[in-house]
Scaffold this motif. Structure first.
Motif, PDB file in Angstrom:
ATOM      1  N   LEU A  66       0.815  -1.217   0.000  1.00 43.81           N
ATOM      2  CA  LEU A  66       0.000   0.000   0.000  1.00 43.81           C
ATOM      3  C   LEU A  66       0.852   1.271   0.000  1.00 43.81           C
ATOM      4  CD1 LEU A  66      -2.875  -1.180   2.335  1.00 43.81           C
ATOM      5  CD2 LEU A  66      -3.064  -0.574  -0.085  1.00 43.81           C
ATOM      6  N   LYS A  67       2.140   1.140   0.176  1.00 45.26           N
ATOM      7  CA  LYS A  67       3.035   2.277  -0.026  1.00 45.26           C
ATOM      8  C   LYS A  67       3.265   2.537  -1.513  1.00 45.26           C
ATOM      9  CE  LYS A  67       5.506   1.682   4.366  1.00 45.26           C
ATOM     10  NZ  LYS A  67       6.749   1.187   5.027  1.00 45.26           N
ATOM     11  N   GLU A  68       2.899   1.554  -2.345  1.00 43.06           N
ATOM     12  CA  GLU A  68       3.157   1.653  -3.785  1.00 43.06           C
ATOM     13  C   GLU A  68       1.896   1.879  -4.604  1.00 43.06           C
ATOM     14  OE1 GLU A  68       5.313  -1.770  -5.052  1.00 43.06           O
ATOM     15  OE2 GLU A  68       6.958  -1.475  -3.640  1.00 43.06           O
ATOM     16  N   ILE A  69       0.726   1.552  -4.052  1.00 40.93           N
ATOM     17  CA  ILE A  69      -0.537   1.724  -4.781  1.00 40.93           C
ATOM     18  C   ILE A  69      -1.485   2.569  -3.933  1.00 40.93           C
ATOM     19  CG2 ILE A  69      -0.313  -0.418  -6.099  1.00 40.93           C
ATOM     20  CD1 ILE A  69      -2.164  -1.782  -4.102  1.00 40.93           C
ATOM     21  N   PRO A  70      -2.438   3.267  -4.558  1.00 42.08           N
ATOM     22  CA  PRO A  70      -3.305   4.169  -3.786  1.00 42.08           C
ATOM     23  C   PRO A  70      -4.223   3.463  -2.805  1.00 42.08           C
ATOM     24  CG  PRO A  70      -4.002   4.046  -6.092  1.00 42.08           C
ATOM     25  CD  PRO A  70      -2.666   3.376  -6.010  1.00 42.08           C
ATOM     26  N   TYR A  71      -4.671   2.266  -3.157  1.00 42.49           N
ATOM     27  CA  TYR A  71      -5.555   1.525  -2.259  1.00 42.49           C
ATOM     28  C   TYR A  71      -5.684   0.082  -2.710  1.00 42.49           C
ATOM     29  CZ  TYR A  71      -9.080   2.361  -5.931  1.00 42.49           C
ATOM     30  OH  TYR A  71      -9.755   2.413  -7.131  1.00 42.49           O
ATOM     31  N   ALA A  72      -6.167  -0.768  -1.792  1.00 48.82           N
ATOM     32  CA  ALA A  72      -6.596  -2.126  -2.133  1.00 48.82           C
ATOM     33  C   ALA A  72      -8.114  -2.117  -2.201  1.00 48.82           C
ATOM     34  CB  ALA A  72      -6.109  -3.118  -1.089  1.00 48.82           C
ATOM     35  N   TYR A  73      -8.667  -2.994  -3.021  1.00 46.61           N
ATOM     36  CA  TYR A  73     -10.113  -2.983  -3.276  1.00 46.61           C
ATOM     37  C   TYR A  73     -10.793  -4.135  -2.542  1.00 46.61           C
ATOM     38  CZ  TYR A  73     -14.526  -2.715  -5.808  1.00 46.61           C
ATOM     39  OH  TYR A  73     -15.855  -2.588  -6.136  1.00 46.61           O
ATOM     40  N   GLY A  74     -11.869  -3.814  -1.816  1.00 43.21           N
ATOM     41  CA  GLY A  74     -12.588  -4.807  -1.035  1.00 43.21           C
ATOM     42  C   GLY A  74     -13.822  -5.342  -1.732  1.00 43.21           C
ATOM     43  N   ILE A  75     -13.924  -6.659  -1.823  1.00 44.36           N
ATOM     44  CA  ILE A  75     -15.096  -7.327  -2.407  1.00 44.36           C
ATOM     45  C   ILE A  75     -16.134  -7.516  -1.298  1.00 44.36           C
ATOM     46  CG2 ILE A  75     -15.918  -9.432  -3.538  1.00 44.36           C
ATOM     47  CD1 ILE A  75     -13.044  -9.746  -4.664  1.00 44.36           C
ATOM     48  N   GLN A  76     -17.309  -6.955  -1.469  1.00 43.53           N
ATOM     49  CA  GLN A  76     -18.313  -6.952  -0.408  1.00 43.53           C
ATOM     50  C   GLN A  76     -18.906  -8.334  -0.135  1.00 43.53           C
ATOM     51  OE1 GLN A  76     -19.160  -3.497   1.032  1.00 43.53           O
ATOM     52  NE2 GLN A  76     -17.100  -3.688   0.200  1.00 43.53           N
TER      53      GLN A  76
END
Length: 250
Positions: A184-194
């Motif tokens: 997460l230091k390299e990408i803006p965010y991780a995506y959560g599957i609901q």
């Protein structure tokens, strides 16, 4: 051609659950995977069960550490030997629903984010759903994970063909959190599957639920490992304590 998925599973005295965990991987609708099971010197029948499974399914590969070293080093052994374009983790007592891999890859392609994770059900040791489902946020960034680690090992799914392989930090606890933060230091965010995609089995006397026992490790993680500074570490600790209470109150 379907890309290879590397599944990393540390084991230690997991004979009661490991066959069920392996079966949940074999039940996946996506079949191009390798399961790297790293045994941390079990004293029960865990390794015998794993060896038997590997003899009839070549996608299952096993390794054994030379000495009992903890799940972080076991996972790093799996990471070292992983050959897949995707990397994911599954502990030896947890269970995936059949569409977990398929949905994770589909979501990575749809949202164009190389790190996704999913909601999951929470059960006791006998798979009774005595806790409410844990529904993950749709997006988490570095600061979000510092405040509460909503990315569980059993649903983290990483496109290492884009992000590369990284090891878990060699710290006493919170190795998984340390790995997520590196990405997460390299990408803006991780995506959560609901949608719930797995079952997290909550064991009796689990350290992850004993927040008082974790306070020391959590402080060391923030202050010594992430080097957040004294006052920032206190602020993040208070956020973590509150979020931990909310997470397990149901």
């Amino acid at each position: 051609m379907n890309k290879l998925v590397s599944i990393i599973t540390p084991t230690y005295n997991s004979a009661k659950y490991i066959a069920e965990t392996i079966q949940s991987v074999q039940n996946q609708t996506y079949s191009n995977w390798e399961m790297l099971i790293v045994d941390d010197c079990s004293t029960d029948e865990t390794l015998a069960i794993v060896k038997e499974k590997s003899e009839v399914d070549s996608r299952i590969k096993w390794f054994k550490l030379d000495k009992n070293s903890g799940p972080g080093l076991a996972r790093n052994k799996g990471i070292e030997n992983a050959k897949g374009d995707f990397m994911t983790f599954l502990d030896a007592d947890d269970i995936w629903f059949p569409t977990f891999i398929e949905n994770s890859i589909k979501t990575i392609k749809e949202v164009n984010i190389p790190f996704v994770f999913s909601s999951y059900k929470r059960s006791d040791e006998e798979l009774n759903f005595v806790y409410s489902d844990f529904i993950v946020p749709q997006k988490v960034n570095y600061l979000d994970i510092l405040k509460t680690n909503s990315i569980s090992c059993l649903t983290a799914f990483i496109d290492v063909s884009q992000l590369g392989k990284k090891n878990m930090p060699l710290i006493k606890k919170r190795q998984d959190m340390g790995l997520w933060l590196q990405y997460l230091k390299e990408i803006p965010y991780a995506y959560g599957i609901q949608e719930t995609q797995a079952i997290y089995r909550i064991r009796k006397n689990s350290l992850s639920r004993n927040k008082l026992a974790l306070l020391k490790y959590q402080w060391e993680f923030y202050y010594k490992y992430e080097k957040l500074g004294f006052f920032m570490s206190i602020y993040i600790m208070l956020c973590w304590m509150y979020n931990g209470y909310v997470k397990y109150r149901n």
